[in-house]
Design a protein around this motif. Sequence first.
Motif, PDB file in Angstrom:
ATOM      1  N   LEU A  58       0.876  -1.175   0.000  1.00 53.59           N
ATOM      2  CA  LEU A  58       0.000   0.000   0.000  1.00 53.59           C
ATOM      3  C   LEU A  58       0.910   1.221   0.000  1.00 53.59           C
ATOM      4  O   LEU A  58       1.679   1.434   0.939  1.00 53.59           O
ATOM      5  N   SER A  85       2.176  -4.246  10.193  1.00 57.70           N
ATOM      6  CA  SER A  85       1.778  -5.546   9.633  1.00 57.70           C
ATOM      7  C   SER A  85       2.589  -6.700  10.216  1.00 57.70           C
ATOM      8  O   SER A  85       2.140  -7.849  10.199  1.00 57.70           O
ATOM      9  N   VAL A 112      -2.206   0.542  -4.823  1.00 56.84           N
ATOM     10  CA  VAL A 112      -2.033  -0.861  -4.444  1.00 56.84           C
ATOM     11  C   VAL A 112      -1.203  -1.587  -5.497  1.00 56.84           C
ATOM     12  O   VAL A 112      -1.481  -1.489  -6.699  1.00 56.84           O
ATOM     13  N   SER A 114       0.296  -5.626  -5.931  1.00 58.87           N
ATOM     14  CA  SER A 114       0.208  -6.937  -5.279  1.00 58.87           C
ATOM     15  C   SER A 114       0.756  -8.047  -6.167  1.00 58.87           C
ATOM     16  O   SER A 114       0.677  -7.987  -7.399  1.00 58.87           O
ATOM     17  N   VAL A 208      -9.937  -0.663   3.516  1.00 60.09           N
ATOM     18  CA  VAL A 208      -8.522  -0.373   3.784  1.00 60.09           C
ATOM     19  C   VAL A 208      -8.262   1.123   3.627  1.00 60.09           C
ATOM     20  O   VAL A 208      -8.329   1.656   2.520  1.00 60.09           O
ATOM     21  N   LEU A 221       0.064  -4.702   3.302  1.00 57.54           N
ATOM     22  CA  LEU A 221      -1.293  -5.074   3.689  1.00 57.54           C
ATOM     23  C   LEU A 221      -1.164  -6.192   4.717  1.00 57.54           C
ATOM     24  O   LEU A 221      -0.577  -7.234   4.434  1.00 57.54           O
ATOM     25  N   GLU A 225      -6.204  -7.744   7.136  1.00 56.19           N
ATOM     26  CA  GLU A 225      -6.899  -6.673   6.418  1.00 56.19           C
ATOM     27  C   GLU A 225      -7.572  -7.217   5.167  1.00 56.19           C
ATOM     28  O   GLU A 225      -7.011  -8.054   4.471  1.00 56.19           O
TER      29      GLU A 225
END
Length: 227
Positions: A58, A85, A112, A114, A208, A221, A225
């Motif tokens: 993030l 985290s 974001v 990922s 989020v 993340l 979450e």
Amino acid sequence: MVAALVPCSRREAEQYITEGWVRVDGQVVEEPQARVAGQRVEVDPRAKLQPPLPATFLLHKPLRMDTAQAQALLAATNHWAGDASGIRRAKSHSAGLVALLELPFPAEGLAVFSQDGRIVRKLREDARVIEQELVAEVAGAIAPGGFDRLAAGLVREGRILPPARASWQSETRLRIAAKGLPLELLPWMCEQVGLQLQALKRIRIGRVPMAGLPAGQWRYLASDERF
């Protein structure tokens, strides 16, 4: 060498290295293929391997930055100190990252990236039902009934746009929440109700929030979450 020091398997030894637990002559190495010839090799006594799970970053994307420039900020030096985290930065986390729900070039805010296939699918396939919250700096005076028009969904080229809930946060700042709204159309939408969009920041995607993340920095993340 690392496998003998811990001791552990070859795969685990490589993971110790890529997670930054190994030093050669006092310098952290993250390349399992690094050559060692007589140097002092040490494994941090606090070393604890984490599950080799895919990562999601993030990032608070700064103003006027494209996606490639934003992704380049996902370096260890920009890791937010407030990241709670519990995930340790690993070199493997940089592989195969996918940019999701990309922000327009002029906008800033929550971005974001990922490598988790489940999150990639969710933010692509469910994009129309995931609410995004934005803060818009605007100029001008809103037309009578402007908020009602936005809430009903403006019509552009014969197509009804997703409804957007808007409210004033200050005299020049709007809070906007919408699902499936093409963010690049927000300048046009503002014009339709008598406003000129000056700046845009995304502060939440689904459940989020950006929550204090400084511009140019990132966090992971967390495992609990969900978007």
